[in-house]
Design a protein around this motif. Structure first.
Motif, mmCIF file in Angstrom:
data_model
loop_
_atom_site.group_PDB
_atom_site.id
_atom_site.type_symbol
_atom_site.label_atom_id
_atom_site.label_comp_id
_atom_site.label_asym_id
_atom_site.label_seq_id
_atom_site.Cartn_x
_atom_site.Cartn_y
_atom_site.Cartn_z
ATOM 1 N N UNK A 108 42.669 30.975 49.460
ATOM 2 C CA UNK A 108 42.153 30.640 50.592
ATOM 3 C C UNK A 108 41.254 31.305 51.740
ATOM 4 N N UNK A 109 41.516 32.889 51.505
ATOM 5 C CA UNK A 109 41.178 33.543 52.651
ATOM 6 C C UNK A 109 39.225 33.895 52.677
ATOM 7 N N UNK A 110 38.829 33.275 51.252
ATOM 8 C CA UNK A 110 38.113 33.365 51.054
ATOM 9 C C UNK A 110 37.557 34.397 50.414
ATOM 10 N N UNK A 111 38.209 35.824 49.871
ATOM 11 C CA UNK A 111 38.065 36.998 49.673
ATOM 12 C C UNK A 111 37.706 36.740 48.253
ATOM 13 N N UNK A 112 38.125 35.576 47.630
ATOM 14 C CA UNK A 112 37.546 35.985 45.771
ATOM 15 C C UNK A 112 36.944 34.594 46.062
ATOM 16 N N UNK A 113 36.209 34.274 44.894
ATOM 17 C CA UNK A 113 35.383 32.842 43.938
ATOM 18 C C UNK A 113 36.226 32.034 43.316
ATOM 19 N N UNK A 114 36.569 31.114 43.536
ATOM 20 C CA UNK A 114 36.440 29.918 42.714
ATOM 21 C C UNK A 114 37.152 30.607 41.234
ATOM 22 N N UNK A 115 35.688 30.467 41.055
ATOM 23 C CA UNK A 115 35.816 31.345 39.236
ATOM 24 C C UNK A 115 36.259 32.284 39.588
ATOM 25 N N UNK A 116 36.584 33.380 40.129
ATOM 26 C CA UNK A 116 37.600 34.538 40.173
ATOM 27 C C UNK A 116 38.821 34.616 40.454
ATOM 28 N N UNK A 117 38.822 33.751 40.421
ATOM 29 C CA UNK A 117 40.584 32.817 40.248
ATOM 30 C C UNK A 117 40.930 32.639 39.390
#
Length: 138
Positions: A108-117
């Motif tokens: 949500x904070x943008x520090x990781x991408x959906x793929x990394x999540x």
């Protein structure tokens, strides 16, 4: 000339040290006054000790020191939970839930991408399980 510069620098350093400690003494904040007891007899306040940490409850311990001692003696979290009549999978579920929430915050904070999540979330249960049961990666 160099002696004058050294004397000047030394004097400034002493002045900063002395005034710095005086500022620190002046900025001490007095403790907050104690809150009065509730007026209504129907209100029951819960003490901080009464609220048990969910990890302590899942392990069947009352303090971090109990966990530290068991781990120091070579016991796993699963072994500690089992010894105290608890289900080790409860620890796995608690840790996976907490780590998932942290990953969601990072996403949500943008520090990781959906793929990394997605990749990290897929590994959580296995990593936590190995940690709780003390098994090697492989």
């Amino acid at each position: 000339m160099k002696m004058r510069i050294m004397l000047f620098i030394g004097s400034v350093a002493i002045a900063i040290t002395i005034t710095g400690s005086k500022w620190a003494e002046a900025s001490v904040v007095p403790p907050a006054p104690a809150l009065p007891a509730p007026e209504s007899p129907g209100i029951a306040l819960q003490s901080p000790q009464a609220v048990q940490d969910p990890y302590h409850a899942a392990l069947g311990v009352t303090s971090d020191q109990d966990i530290y001692d068991a781990l120091y003696d070579g016991q796993t979290l699963a072994g500690l939970a089992t010894e105290r009549g608890q289900d080790p999978e409860r620890i796995v579920r608690l840790q996976v839930a907490e780590l998932t929430a942290q990953l969601e915050d990072r996403l949500a904070g943008g520090s990781i991408t959906p793929a990394i999540f997605a990749a990290q979330k897929a590994e959580l249960a296995d990593i936590v399980s190995r940690s709780v049961y003390g098994t090697a990666a492989g």
